[in-house]
Design a protein around this motif. Sequence first.
Motif, mmCIF file in Angstrom:
data_model
loop_
_atom_site.group_PDB
_atom_site.id
_atom_site.type_symbol
_atom_site.label_atom_id
_atom_site.label_comp_id
_atom_site.label_asym_id
_atom_site.label_seq_id
_atom_site.Cartn_x
_atom_site.Cartn_y
_atom_site.Cartn_z
ATOM 1 N N TYR A 132 0.849 -1.189 0.000
ATOM 2 C CA TYR A 132 0.000 0.000 0.000
ATOM 3 C C TYR A 132 0.885 1.240 0.000
ATOM 4 C CZ TYR A 132 -2.905 -3.765 1.749
ATOM 5 O OH TYR A 132 -3.516 -4.976 1.904
ATOM 6 N N LEU A 133 0.708 2.095 -0.980
ATOM 7 C CA LEU A 133 1.477 3.330 -1.087
ATOM 8 C C LEU A 133 0.668 4.449 -0.448
ATOM 9 C CD1 LEU A 133 4.233 4.051 -2.435
ATOM 10 C CD2 LEU A 133 2.881 4.978 -4.337
ATOM 11 N N VAL A 134 1.277 5.153 0.497
ATOM 12 C CA VAL A 134 0.610 6.244 1.196
ATOM 13 C C VAL A 134 1.439 7.509 1.001
ATOM 14 C CG1 VAL A 134 -0.254 7.086 3.413
ATOM 15 C CG2 VAL A 134 -0.333 4.639 2.893
ATOM 16 N N GLN A 135 0.767 8.606 0.647
ATOM 17 C CA GLN A 135 1.505 9.834 0.363
ATOM 18 C C GLN A 135 0.726 11.041 0.859
ATOM 19 O OE1 GLN A 135 2.661 10.260 -3.731
ATOM 20 N NE2 GLN A 135 4.279 11.728 -3.223
ATOM 21 N N ALA A 136 1.433 11.889 1.588
ATOM 22 C CA ALA A 136 0.905 13.189 1.977
ATOM 23 C C ALA A 136 1.294 14.198 0.908
ATOM 24 C CB ALA A 136 1.466 13.607 3.335
ATOM 25 N N ASP A 137 0.415 15.135 0.607
ATOM 26 C CA ASP A 137 0.690 16.128 -0.424
ATOM 27 C C ASP A 137 2.003 16.844 -0.135
ATOM 28 O OD1 ASP A 137 -1.647 15.496 -1.704
ATOM 29 O OD2 ASP A 137 -2.785 17.196 -0.921
ATOM 30 N N GLY A 138 2.848 16.935 -1.167
ATOM 31 C CA GLY A 138 4.105 17.656 -1.032
ATOM 32 C C GLY A 138 5.232 16.864 -0.422
ATOM 33 N N HIS A 152 8.238 11.229 6.149
ATOM 34 C CA HIS A 152 7.690 11.822 4.924
ATOM 35 C C HIS A 152 6.345 12.512 5.166
ATOM 36 C CE1 HIS A 152 10.245 9.079 2.047
ATOM 37 N NE2 HIS A 152 10.977 9.748 2.918
ATOM 38 N N GLY A 153 6.279 13.303 6.204
ATOM 39 C CA GLY A 153 5.081 14.078 6.492
ATOM 40 C C GLY A 153 3.979 13.324 7.181
ATOM 41 N N LEU A 154 4.220 12.066 7.548
ATOM 42 C CA LEU A 154 3.225 11.233 8.212
ATOM 43 C C LEU A 154 3.676 10.898 9.628
ATOM 44 C CD1 LEU A 154 2.578 8.735 5.275
ATOM 45 C CD2 LEU A 154 1.215 10.748 5.858
ATOM 46 N N HIS A 155 2.732 10.878 10.546
ATOM 47 C CA HIS A 155 2.989 10.489 11.943
ATOM 48 C C HIS A 155 2.484 9.066 12.113
ATOM 49 C CE1 HIS A 155 3.676 11.145 16.226
ATOM 50 N NE2 HIS A 155 2.493 10.597 16.461
ATOM 51 N N ILE A 156 3.364 8.147 12.467
ATOM 52 C CA ILE A 156 3.044 6.712 12.443
ATOM 53 C C ILE A 156 3.246 6.116 13.824
ATOM 54 C CG2 ILE A 156 3.639 4.488 11.412
ATOM 55 C CD1 ILE A 156 4.842 6.489 9.093
ATOM 56 N N GLU A 157 2.182 5.507 14.353
ATOM 57 C CA GLU A 157 2.258 4.844 15.655
ATOM 58 C C GLU A 157 2.040 3.347 15.459
ATOM 59 O OE1 GLU A 157 0.512 5.109 20.222
ATOM 60 O OE2 GLU A 157 -0.438 6.268 18.617
ATOM 61 N N PRO A 158 3.040 2.516 15.808
ATOM 62 C CA PRO A 158 2.883 1.060 15.659
ATOM 63 C C PRO A 158 2.231 0.440 16.886
ATOM 64 C CG PRO A 158 5.132 1.571 16.319
ATOM 65 C CD PRO A 158 4.400 2.886 16.243
ATOM 66 N N ASP A 202 -3.240 17.005 7.897
ATOM 67 C CA ASP A 202 -4.446 17.715 8.323
ATOM 68 C C ASP A 202 -5.203 16.975 9.422
ATOM 69 O OD1 ASP A 202 -4.032 19.790 6.438
ATOM 70 O OD2 ASP A 202 -4.886 18.524 4.864
ATOM 71 N N GLY A 203 -4.533 16.006 10.057
ATOM 72 C CA GLY A 203 -5.155 15.261 11.137
ATOM 73 C C GLY A 203 -5.964 14.068 10.690
#
Length: 257
Positions: free
Chosen positions: A22-28, A130-136, A154-155
Amino acid sequence: MRLTVLGCSGSVNGPGAACSGYLVQADGHPPVLIDCGHGVFGELLQHANPNHVAVLLSHLHADHCMDLPAMLVWRRWAPESATERSFLFGPEGTALRIGAGSSEYPGEIDDISDTYDVREWQDRVAVDVHGLHIEPFKVNHPPATFGLRITGPDGEVLAYSGDTGVCDEVVELARDADLFLCEASWTHDPDVRPEGLHLSGVEAGQVAADAAVRSLALTHVVPWTDSDAILDEASGAYAGPLQLVHQGQIIEVRKPV
């Protein structure tokens, strides 16, 4: 935040059907790849430059990680090969597992540190990539497996179950998510469903309901399972927006207006 389904077949791939990716991308920002099972790397090439992709592995079963050796070849030897390392997050032993799969010599381990900066998940210890906040969240699946709660700029929240049986942790990681990408490998028939290894459609729907997610997207259906039956099961337990994802699908993950 945009989710592109590169592969969603459970346990094994099939004709035209890649395993989990799964590819996940935040704008910019550059993209992040969640899992890299069989067939995923070829699909990735249609959407992103592998040299700029960070990788997050939920666990080290082959259908979630064993296309990474192909990415190593690309990043090392393609005409425009990678000039710097990318992040690779995964459970304990990730470098050894991928290095064993990449090595051309039986019993030896390929040193992948030239290509990846490998970091190991710690339960509930968040990282920013890469602009994402990731909690495992460590979930109920052998070997060590982590579901991921991903918060965009943007939450907006994407929750990914990883592979899991029923557990409190998967409900917690999905709590109030805007999109819950949840595995549903089996129907609820006890004759075909190993206990505590994966979720049935009923269980995936119940987890989504208990977590009060805003929408549910089912994935990781194994090729020998009836996907329509799983979807019907989930709809009986979860009353919100529901879909079965398909390869190549793009989903925009947004907060409600």
